[in-house]
Design an enzyme around this catalytic site. Structure first.
Site, PDB file in Angstrom:
ATOM      1  N   LYS A  84      18.730  59.058  -9.477  1.00  0.00           N
ATOM      2  CA  LYS A  84      19.939  59.010  -8.636  1.00  0.00           C
ATOM      3  C   LYS A  84      21.133  59.596  -9.391  1.00  0.00           C
ATOM      4  O   LYS A  84      21.685  60.597  -9.001  1.00  0.00           O
ATOM      5  CB  LYS A  84      20.224  57.572  -8.220  1.00  0.00           C
ATOM      6  CG  LYS A  84      19.065  57.003  -7.399  1.00  0.00           C
ATOM      7  CD  LYS A  84      19.134  55.532  -7.275  1.00  0.00           C
ATOM      8  CE  LYS A  84      17.824  54.935  -6.810  1.00  0.00           C
ATOM      9  NZ  LYS A  84      17.342  55.481  -5.546  1.00  0.00           N
ATOM     10  N   TRP A 104      16.887  45.529  -2.983  1.00  0.00           N
ATOM     11  CA  TRP A 104      16.223  45.774  -4.263  1.00  0.00           C
ATOM     12  C   TRP A 104      16.175  44.528  -5.137  1.00  0.00           C
ATOM     13  O   TRP A 104      15.180  44.282  -5.826  1.00  0.00           O
ATOM     14  CB  TRP A 104      16.866  46.952  -5.005  1.00  0.00           C
ATOM     15  CG  TRP A 104      16.498  48.237  -4.338  1.00  0.00           C
ATOM     16  CD1 TRP A 104      17.323  49.069  -3.636  1.00  0.00           C
ATOM     17  CD2 TRP A 104      15.183  48.811  -4.235  1.00  0.00           C
ATOM     18  NE1 TRP A 104      16.608  50.119  -3.118  1.00  0.00           N
ATOM     19  CE2 TRP A 104      15.294  49.997  -3.465  1.00  0.00           C
ATOM     20  CE3 TRP A 104      13.915  48.450  -4.703  1.00  0.00           C
ATOM     21  CZ2 TRP A 104      14.205  50.805  -3.162  1.00  0.00           C
ATOM     22  CZ3 TRP A 104      12.826  49.262  -4.408  1.00  0.00           C
ATOM     23  CH2 TRP A 104      12.978  50.421  -3.653  1.00  0.00           C
ATOM     24  N   ASP A 142      19.930  45.673 -12.791  1.00  0.00           N
ATOM     25  CA  ASP A 142      19.318  46.891 -12.262  1.00  0.00           C
ATOM     26  C   ASP A 142      20.455  47.829 -11.849  1.00  0.00           C
ATOM     27  O   ASP A 142      21.066  47.654 -10.806  1.00  0.00           O
ATOM     28  CB  ASP A 142      18.435  46.528 -11.064  1.00  0.00           C
ATOM     29  CG  ASP A 142      17.859  47.753 -10.351  1.00  0.00           C
ATOM     30  OD1 ASP A 142      18.172  48.882 -10.761  1.00  0.00           O
ATOM     31  OD2 ASP A 142      17.095  47.561  -9.385  1.00  0.00           O
TER      32      ASP A 142
HETATM   33  N1  PLP Z   1      16.374  49.439  -7.726  1.00  0.00           N
HETATM   34  C1  PLP Z   1      17.295  50.111  -7.028  1.00  0.00           C
HETATM   35  C2  PLP Z   1      18.707  49.629  -7.012  1.00  0.00           C
HETATM   36  C3  PLP Z   1      16.922  51.250  -6.301  1.00  0.00           C
HETATM   37  O1  PLP Z   1      17.823  51.924  -5.597  1.00  0.00           O
HETATM   38  C4  PLP Z   1      15.571  51.686  -6.331  1.00  0.00           C
HETATM   39  C5  PLP Z   1      15.126  52.884  -5.598  1.00  0.00           C
HETATM   40  O2  PLP Z   1      15.772  53.431  -4.771  1.00  0.00           O
HETATM   41  C6  PLP Z   1      14.656  50.944  -7.077  1.00  0.00           C
HETATM   42  C7  PLP Z   1      15.091  49.833  -7.761  1.00  0.00           C
HETATM   43  C8  PLP Z   1      13.217  51.363  -7.180  1.00  0.00           C
HETATM   44  O3  PLP Z   1      13.189  52.472  -8.017  1.00  0.00           O
HETATM   45  P1  PLP Z   1      11.868  53.273  -8.398  1.00  0.00           P
HETATM   46  O4  PLP Z   1      11.454  54.002  -7.179  1.00  0.00           O
HETATM   47  O5  PLP Z   1      12.330  54.152  -9.519  1.00  0.00           O
HETATM   48  O6  PLP Z   1      10.836  52.291  -8.852  1.00  0.00           O
END
Ligand code: PLP
Length: 359
Positions: free
Chosen positions: A195, A100, A171
């Protein structure tokens, strides 16, 4: 009983779902549901304000931070962060610790030339992240971005950032509210709700006030922290049902004893699961102990030809969504706040039984 180990959208506390079910068609005796009323009504304003207050209480958010209830998931923040914070800067430090963080870097390249710091390493052949003290941050960066819990890799950076007056952006999508944090160490925190907070469609952003008003002109207003703040996150119609339900989760968290209680429970769950994996030659987790995630636990079967059977049998045993992410394979158990210890116990009992029968 079903235990859902999905990485997100993920399991919600059963008490919250029961309450939402009761209130669904007759919310507060109004004869209608909360998702059918105006976001500007006095009733919904109360829901919104209560949710913000409870969230602030849970994370002990200082007064000089705004809390924004946004759309677009964490991925929208991959663009919103640079466009809100870069200003005249041509670069920002981006720590590449996993899937991510890497995705955020790819997006940031649209708006600047990120200084990418590769934090992936191995320790005794196990996957790990480099310590924060080794990160070579640049002097001209507008901020430093990192992801403390990599949902797919199962990697976590447990240290809290301490970079003087540098603006730290984190994040926290898969770790928010799972343990106490010192918010004052961060400039911006963001997290998709699906989550550890509530339903998909809502993203929480916590931003220090002095970072507002720096947005580049091209930034769409709907992602502009200043605009969202000026409008109490109601610049347009917010995801009202997700906001309401997240508010119920915050209340539930408070009733359970708050974030420090979650911290204890999450440690106990993680200890049980990693202990089971480590005590067996049939299962393995390939993350160095110091970087193991307490939220997302990937594990591999020694004999990968048993993977499909494991998934089939675990599903039949009421243990859902254990298949690993397509990028890494194997298994993954996500054990967020809503997962009770009994759920992890049921999983480890199943794992031991599966090993006895197929090992
Ligand atoms: N960042 C992290 C740590 C994630 O686990 C996720 C999705 O699983 C995301 C970003 C992307 O999230 P979204 O689908 O809400 O854009």
């Amino acid at each position: 009983q079903v235990f859902n180990f999905s990485s997100g959208p993920a399991m919600l506390p059963v008490e919250v779902l029961r309450r939402a079910e009761q209130e669904l068609r007759n919310w507060q005796g109004s004869g209608t549901s909360v998702m059918e009323i105006s976001h500007r009504s006095k009733e919904f304003t109360q829901v919104a304000q209560d949710a913000e207050k409870d969230f602030r209480d849970l994370l002990k958010i200082p007064d000089n931070y705004k809390v924004l209830f946004c759309h677009g998931g964490a991925r929208a923040q991959f663009a919103a962060v640079p466009l809100n914070l870069l200003g005249e800067h041509a670069t920002a430090d981006y720590i590449d610790g996993g899937y991510w963080a890497h995705s955020a870097i790819k997006e940031a390249f649209k708006y600047c030339t990120p200084n990418v710091i590769d934090a992936k390493t191995t320790v005794d052949g196990l996957r790990a992240n480099t310590p924060m003290s080794s990160w070579a941050l640049s002097d001209d960066a507008a901020y430093v971005h990192y992801c403390p819990n990599e949902t797919i890799d199962g990697l976590a950076i447990h240290e809290e950032p301490d970079f003087g007056d540098k603006v730290v952006v984190a994040d926290l999508s898969s770790t928010i509210l799972s343990h106490p944090i010192d918010v004052s160490r961060y400039g911006v925190i963001y997290a998709g709700a699906q989550k550890n907070i509530g339903p998909a469609g809502l993203t929480l952003v916590v931003v220090r006030e002095d970072l507002l008003g720096r947005a580049r002109k091209v930034l769409p207003s709907i992602l502009d922290y200043q605009v969202l703040s000026d409008n109490d996150s109601m610049f347009n119609t917010p995801p009202t049902f997700a906001w309401y339900l997240s508010g119920l989760v915050f209340k539930w968290l408070k009733e359970q004893g708050g974030v420090s209680e979650m911290d204890k429970r999450n440690q106990a769950k993680a200890d049980l699961l990693y202990g089971t994996i480590d005590n067996s030659a049939f299962y393995r987790n390939d993350v160095a102990t110091g970087n193991r995630s307490r939220m997302n636990v990937p594990f591999l079967l020694a004999d990968a030809s048993l993977d499909d059977l494991f998934i089939e049998e675990s599903l039949a045993a009421g243990l859902h969504a254990l298949k690993g992410h397509r990028a890494v394979g194997g298994m993954r158990a996500s054990i967020y706040n809503a997962m009770p210890l009994e759920g992890v116990q049921a999983l480890t009992d199943f794992m031991q039984d599966f090993e006895r029968r197929h090992g």
